[in-house]
Motif scaffolding. Structure first.
Motif, short mmCIF file in Angstrom:
data_model
loop_
_atom_site.label_atom_id
_atom_site.label_comp_id
_atom_site.label_asym_id
_atom_site.label_seq_id
_atom_site.Cartn_x
_atom_site.Cartn_y
_atom_site.Cartn_z
N PRO B 66 0.96 -1.22 0.07
CA PRO B 66 -0.10 -0.06 0.13
C PRO B 66 0.79 1.12 0.00
O PRO B 66 2.19 1.25 0.64
CB PRO B 66 -0.88 -0.15 1.44
N LEU B 67 0.31 2.12 -0.86
CA LEU B 67 1.26 3.52 -0.66
C LEU B 67 1.69 3.99 0.62
O LEU B 67 2.70 4.13 0.72
CB LEU B 67 0.11 4.62 -1.21
N PRO B 68 0.86 4.02 1.65
CA PRO B 68 1.35 4.57 2.90
C PRO B 68 2.46 3.73 3.49
O PRO B 68 3.45 4.31 4.08
CB PRO B 68 0.03 4.31 4.05
N ALA B 69 2.75 2.50 3.13
CA ALA B 69 3.74 1.55 3.57
C ALA B 69 4.89 2.05 2.77
O ALA B 69 6.18 1.82 3.59
CB ALA B 69 3.47 0.22 3.24
N LEU B 70 4.91 2.85 1.65
CA LEU B 70 5.88 3.13 1.02
C LEU B 70 6.50 4.71 1.25
O LEU B 70 7.53 5.20 0.76
CB LEU B 70 5.72 3.24 -0.65
N LEU B 71 5.96 5.32 2.34
CA LEU B 71 6.04 6.67 2.70
C LEU B 71 6.77 6.71 4.18
O LEU B 71 6.28 6.01 4.89
CB LEU B 71 4.80 7.32 2.50
N PHE B 72 7.86 7.58 4.18
CA PHE B 72 8.39 7.70 5.26
C PHE B 72 9.11 9.17 5.46
O PHE B 72 9.57 9.64 4.63
CB PHE B 72 9.48 6.68 5.62
N PRO B 73 9.28 9.63 6.55
CA PRO B 73 9.71 10.81 6.86
C PRO B 73 11.23 11.04 6.31
O PRO B 73 11.91 10.13 6.58
CB PRO B 73 9.95 11.22 8.33
N GLY B 74 11.42 12.10 5.78
CA GLY B 74 12.80 12.34 5.12
C GLY B 74 12.98 11.69 3.80
O GLY B 74 13.97 11.95 3.10
N MET B 75 11.99 11.10 3.15
CA MET B 75 12.27 10.49 1.90
C MET B 75 12.03 11.69 0.86
O MET B 75 11.54 12.67 1.08
CB MET B 75 11.33 9.64 1.69
N LYS B 76 12.37 11.28 -0.29
CA LYS B 76 12.20 12.36 -1.49
C LYS B 76 10.98 11.53 -2.34
O LYS B 76 11.04 10.42 -2.74
CB LYS B 76 13.25 12.35 -2.27
N LEU B 77 9.93 12.35 -2.36
CA LEU B 77 8.86 11.90 -3.02
C LEU B 77 8.46 12.74 -4.31
O LEU B 77 8.65 14.08 -4.12
CB LEU B 77 7.51 11.87 -1.95
N THR B 78 8.34 12.18 -5.50
CA THR B 78 8.13 12.88 -6.60
C THR B 78 6.74 12.32 -7.12
O THR B 78 6.65 11.15 -7.37
CB THR B 78 9.22 12.82 -7.75
N ILE B 79 5.80 13.29 -7.59
CA ILE B 79 4.65 13.05 -8.21
C ILE B 79 4.84 13.67 -9.62
O ILE B 79 4.95 14.82 -9.79
CB ILE B 79 3.47 13.47 -7.38
N ALA B 80 4.76 12.48 -10.51
CA ALA B 80 4.78 13.03 -12.10
C ALA B 80 3.31 13.01 -12.58
O ALA B 80 2.56 11.92 -11.96
CB ALA B 80 5.52 12.32 -12.86
N SER B 183 14.66 9.94 -6.64
CA SER B 183 13.42 9.94 -5.53
C SER B 183 13.63 8.59 -4.84
O SER B 183 13.87 7.56 -5.51
CB SER B 183 12.19 9.98 -6.11
N ASP B 184 13.14 8.59 -3.62
CA ASP B 184 12.77 7.06 -3.04
C ASP B 184 11.59 6.54 -3.61
O ASP B 184 11.36 5.32 -3.62
CB ASP B 184 12.80 7.46 -1.57
N LEU B 185 10.72 7.52 -4.08
CA LEU B 185 9.42 6.99 -4.71
C LEU B 185 8.92 7.83 -5.65
O LEU B 185 8.80 8.99 -5.61
CB LEU B 185 8.25 6.91 -3.73
N LEU B 186 8.72 7.27 -6.95
CA LEU B 186 8.23 8.06 -8.14
C LEU B 186 6.74 7.90 -8.20
O LEU B 186 6.50 6.70 -8.74
CB LEU B 186 9.12 7.90 -9.17
N VAL B 187 5.82 8.52 -7.91
CA VAL B 187 4.29 8.40 -8.18
C VAL B 187 4.01 8.85 -9.58
O VAL B 187 4.25 10.13 -9.76
CB VAL B 187 3.39 8.75 -7.12
N TYR B 188 3.57 8.08 -10.57
CA TYR B 188 3.12 8.53 -11.85
C TYR B 188 1.54 8.55 -11.82
O TYR B 188 1.01 7.36 -11.51
CB TYR B 188 3.59 7.78 -12.81
N VAL B 189 0.80 9.59 -12.18
CA VAL B 189 -0.47 10.02 -11.90
C VAL B 189 -1.08 9.86 -13.60
O VAL B 189 -0.36 10.82 -14.17
CB VAL B 189 -1.02 11.02 -11.37
N ASN B 190 -1.68 8.72 -14.12
CA ASN B 190 -2.18 8.88 -15.70
C ASN B 190 -3.54 9.12 -15.49
O ASN B 190 -4.46 8.93 -14.93
CB ASN B 190 -1.93 7.39 -16.19
N ILE B 191 -3.83 9.67 -17.12
CA ILE B 191 -5.16 9.74 -17.55
C ILE B 191 -5.01 9.00 -18.70
O ILE B 191 -4.53 9.29 -19.68
CB ILE B 191 -5.66 11.03 -17.73
N ASN B 192 -5.48 7.70 -18.48
CA ASN B 192 -5.41 6.81 -20.12
C ASN B 192 -6.61 6.66 -20.83
O ASN B 192 -7.64 6.16 -20.85
CB ASN B 192 -5.49 5.43 -19.44
N SER B 193 -6.54 7.85 -21.68
CA SER B 193 -7.52 7.84 -22.89
C SER B 193 -7.83 7.05 -23.75
O SER B 193 -8.79 6.57 -23.97
CB SER B 193 -7.44 9.32 -23.41
#
Lengths: 387, 529
Positions: B66-80, B183-193
């Motif tokens: 789950p996403l919360p398990a991949l998140l932690f203080p001090g991490m680099k999070l990038t949302i594309a 980044s420690d985690l790269l989240v990619y948000v798609n719109i799949n037309s």
């Protein structure tokens, strides 16, 4: 002897200007140009000869005159009334009145033709186009045959010329090819400004096409020469420019983008930061000069081959970028010899699109004024028929 | 319940059919007895509790913790996130990107993550305007992140901020945005037309450099991309991207992929007649069609564009899934096909299509001639699975005004491409060899891409290559209603009416060809058996 005569008539000049503004070439209907029957001209000195024109071209400067847009600068350099026509192929009239040598005329009325001795420094150096005495000597004022009351001009059945003005036409040349020798000599003179670097030619009317032909015929154009970019407005002009070996042919609108792209330039406002080292303006309008200055490289030169007249141009970039504008007028005798070779190489006689008798001068001038749009290039008067 | 897509055999009672013509429409009669119309399925029912579905996807991802398990203080999070090219037309607010990113940010905040960057995954597309970013992300996110320099747009030419992740076994270099790569985690948000979007293509194109993109955005790859919307095995582009994806998975940052699908409820009132089947038009629909087309003919083109590009589509979310990229994408594809797939028997001699005012590369801009080609041969032609709707050597007929008009801010290199490259050649391989490098390395285009709102200098080539397979496949391409000189510059044949087009096509396909018409919108994928 019938001839077209341009007289000093300020009222008609003004009307021609108005008419020409409405429809190019319309000044011929209402302006100071008229067909007349006159006595033959007197020979200025015994050594002068009579000529019977065969063909005489209609040039952009002639059209400016007919439509009243010629610059007032020329006023002291012409004498009225005169017969226009400086692109002439003619027969020399022998002593017995029969046609002799077929010649073209070098129309510049320089020191020799005017009986001036010693010659001015320019003439002495062979640069007759820069003659300092075109309003002096035993002839009336007139920078060229076709603008001088004493010589007549090609738009007639008879004119006079000094022997130094005559160049023999090669036997293999048609009259159509021959009538293009004079404008091609102008182009040859302009082509001397070609350096081998990227060059833009603005305009693909007669002068633009001939300049292109002269450049592509020159040995200075090598395989590694910069591209020659030509702006052409009409389809036939584009076709001919490609045939005459332009590297790129484009519209006026496209040209700045094309030069930018070919030179890897950036853009500041409308101004290219880099540009073409050489721009040859064969139009000579405010718009064409402004555009030339926008695309010429810093330190480059805009050569004015088309006659500019009274224009309005923003020159700040010229100052800031140390560019220059240089005039490019007429030719030397040597240029005529080169012109013959250029015409032969490119078969330029085909650029004469139509010929008209003098009696149809209004129609001829109207067609010449709209030549590009009508798919034509050079229009000429044809005096080979009945006198 | 939404009705599935179907194929209508045209007979004498079939009413004239709606065709897009850029910023307008026309009704065209197709020959009875040998024409068919492929209608897309009706819009699927949307998710009712969108925010709930998003949270569910984040908390119960596919093949991932789950996403919360991949998140932690001090991490680099990038949302594309996907850029302005999707969806079309832009969706009513709140945009799905906003909803998903807000949910991700809530979880990040709860986990004490404060080093968060948001990156618009432009690839070589133009930078988004502020109003477009606000529309996609919402004012709250924009105001919170942009001012602090934590919301920005990918720059494929910023050499200091690109990083090589690795190289495929075929020598393809994966070079992506440095912040994303580190980044420690790269989240990619798609719109799949459409089916071709998403999966490994998201990061491997949206956050890639020109060098990396050129491995698959080239004539050879795209001529061998025989199924852009169908089986990946038949798409050289997707095979390349999936190889790069393997490099990304093995050597790149951890990725949490979020993909969303939309239904095809694309046009709001009064343009909702566009979505309907012609014989079901009510008197009101007919009146609106007549009124709209007549007034559009009198409307200055700039105003018409403003009206069309100002539209906001009512499309709604039909699915959201998150987790491991490949696994998520497989589920996404099922949802896309559920909405767009129509079974069709066999190919025909002619394919007709109306080209609309917009494609992925001109939101809020001009559908220039190069994009007309790209939309017709790159997108609509490729909306098939198994095999194209038109047989090899058949004829493609498009309707579009095809004017010589460009947006100089968005498409500066397109103008030069049209004037210089297309004047020289329309052959993708030849233009690639002779011209691509000059455009790709042009300092001026680079400047406009990096600091203005211009597509990258090489983008018109990519738009053209996108249609490479279509160009290769079709025996002739005809544009009805286009400016003849412009159509010829594209290498196509102009026709003034649909009947003229059929007459011209007869040289290639004979006097009695079979015809397929793609009824777009909405989007459909023809599953050609």
């Amino acid at each position: 002897m019938s001839r077209l005569v341009y007289s000093r008539k300020p009222g008609k000049f003004a009307i021609a200007r108005l008419a020409g503004a409405v429809k190019p070439g319309a000044g011929a209907h209402v302006g100071p140009l008229a067909l007349q029957s006159d006595e033959p001209l007197a020979l200025p000195t015994p050594e002068w000869v009579r000529l019977r024109p065969r063909l005489a071209g209609i040039c952009g400067s002639d059209l400016a005159l007919v439509d009243g847009t010629a610059s007032a600068y020329f006023d002291p350099l012409v004498s009225y009334p005169f017969t226009p026509g400086h692109e002439v192929v003619a027969d020399v009239v022998d002593a017995d009145g029969s046609p002799g040598r077929r010649v073209v005329v070098v129309p510049v009325l320089s020191c020799v033709t005017r009986g001036i001795s010693p010659e001015c420094p320019a003439c002495a150096a062979g640069q007759i186009n820069l003659c300092e005495r075109v309003a002096y000597g035993h002839l009336a004022a007139g920078l060229q045959t076709g603008f001088c009351a004493d010589t007549g001009g090609g738009w007639s059945h008879e004119m006079v010329a000094h022997p130094s003005q005559l160049v023999d036409v090669p036997d293999d040349f048609s009259d159509e090819a021959a009538v293009l020798i004079e404008p091609t000599a102008c182009a040859v003179h302009a082509a001397k400004r070609f350096t081998g670097a990227q060059t833009v030619i603005i305009g693909a009317g007669t002068l633009g096409l001939l300049t292109l032909a002269a450049i592509t015929a020159t040995p200075r154009r090598k395989k590694n020469s910069g591209p020659i970019i030509v702006t052409a407005r009409y389809p036939e002009q584009r076709r001919l420019a490609k045939e005459l070996a332009a590297d790129v042919v484009c519209t006026t609108d496209e040209m700045p983008r094309l030069v930018r792209s070919r030179t890897g330039s950036l853009v500041v406002g409308d101004q290219l930061t880099s540009g073409a080292p050489t721009v040859i303006d064969c139009v000579g309008s405010s718009d064409s000069i402004s555009q030339a200055l926008r695309v010429v490289a810093p330190g480059g030169c805009v050569h004015m081959v088309g006659m500019p007249g009274n224009v309005s141009v923003e020159l700040t970039s010229l100052w800031h970028r140390e560019t220059s504008i240089s005039g490019c007028y007429a030719y030397t005798h040597a240029d005529f010899a080169t012109a013959i070779e250029v015409i032969r190489r490119h078969d330029l006689g085909r650029l004469v699109s139509a010929t008209y008798p003098l009696a149809d001068y209004t129609e001829a001038i109207a067609i010449a004024a709209a030549a590009g749009r009508r798919g034509a290039v050079k229009i000429a008067f044809d005096m080979r028929g009945k006198h | 319940m939404a009705r599935p897509g179907f194929v209508l055999e045209v007979d004498k009672s079939t009413p004239p059919l709606l065709f897009w013509r850029g910023e307008g429409f026309s009704l065209e009669k197709l020959p009875a007895g040998r024409s068919r119309v492929i209608y897309p399925p009706e819009p699927l029912e949307a998710i009712k509790d969108v925010d709930g579905a998003i949270l569910e996807a984040l908390l119960n991802p596919i093949d991932s913790e789950p996403l919360p398990a991949l998140l932690f203080p001090g991490m680099k999070l990038t949302i594309a996130f996907d850029d302005v090219s999707l969806p079309l037309p832009k969706m009513e607010r709140p945009d799905n990107r906003q909803r998903v990113i807000e949910a991700v940010l809530d979880l990040a905040a709860a986990a004490g993550v404060d080093d968060v960057h948001l990156i618009a995954a432009l690839g070589l597309h133009r930078r988004m305007h502020e109003y477009e970013l606000r529309h996609a992300l919402g004012d709250r996110i924009y105001d919170a992140f942009h001012g602090r320099g934590q919301l920005y747009q990918h720059d494929a030419e910023d050499l200091d901020n690109l990083e090589v992740v690795g190289t495929t076994d075929q020598g393809e270099v994966l070079e992506i945005n440095k912040r994303a790569a580190e980044s420690d985690l790269l989240v990619y948000v798609n719109i799949n037309s459409v089916a071709m979007d998403g999966g490994w293509k998201s990061v491997c194109t949206g956050l890639a450099s020109y060098r990396s993109l050129s491995h698959h955005h080239n004539p050879t790859t795209l001529e061998n991309t025989k199924s852009l919307m169908g089986h990946r095995d038949h798409s050289a582009l997707h095979q390349s991207v999936w190889r790069l994806g393997k490099v990304l998975r093995d050597s790149g940052p951890r990725i949490f992929q979020i993909e969303t699908t939309l239904n095809t409820d694309m046009f709001p009132s009064p343009f909702d007649f566009i979505n309907k089947r012609e014989w079901e038009w009510t008197a009101k629909d007919r009146a609106i069609y007549l009124g709209t087309t007549k007034s559009l003919k009198r409307t200055p083109i700039k105003m018409a564009r403003k009206i069309f590009h100002g539209m906001q589509g009512p499309h709604r979310m039909t699915s959201v899934q998150a987790g491991e990229t490949s696994a998520v994408h497989e589920v996404t594809l099922q949802h896309v096909y559920r909405q767009q797939l129509v079974e069709v028997q066999g190919q025909t001699d002619i394919l007709t299509m109306g080209i609309p005012f917009v494609c992925p590369y001109n939101p809020d801009g001009v559908m220039n001639p190069v994009l007309v080609m790209c939309m017709g041969l790159g997108y609509l032609f490729n909306m098939y699975r198994n095999k194209p709707l038109v047989r090899e050597g058949g004829v493609i007929i498009m309707t579009h005004p095809t004017y010589k008009d460009f947006n100089p801010v968005h498409h500066p290199s397109y103008i030069d491409f049209y004037e210089q490259v297309l004047a020289d050649t329309t052959n993708p391989a030849e233009m690639s060899r002779k011209w691509e490098q000059q455009f790709a390395e042009d300092e001026w285009y680079r400047h406009l891409y990096r600091t203005g709102n211009a597509y990258h200098g090489v983008h018109p080539f990519y738009a053209w290559y996108w249609g490479a397979h279509g160009l290769q496949h079709a025996g002739k391409v005809i544009i009805v209603g286009g400016e003849p000189a412009v159509v010829r510059r594209l290498g196509f044949t102009p026709a003034s009416t649909m009947d003229d087009a059929f007459e011209i096509a007869s040289d290639v396909v004979g006097r009695h060809p079979t015809i397929s018409h793609m009824h777009v919108p909405a989007l459909l994928v023809a599953d050609v058996k």
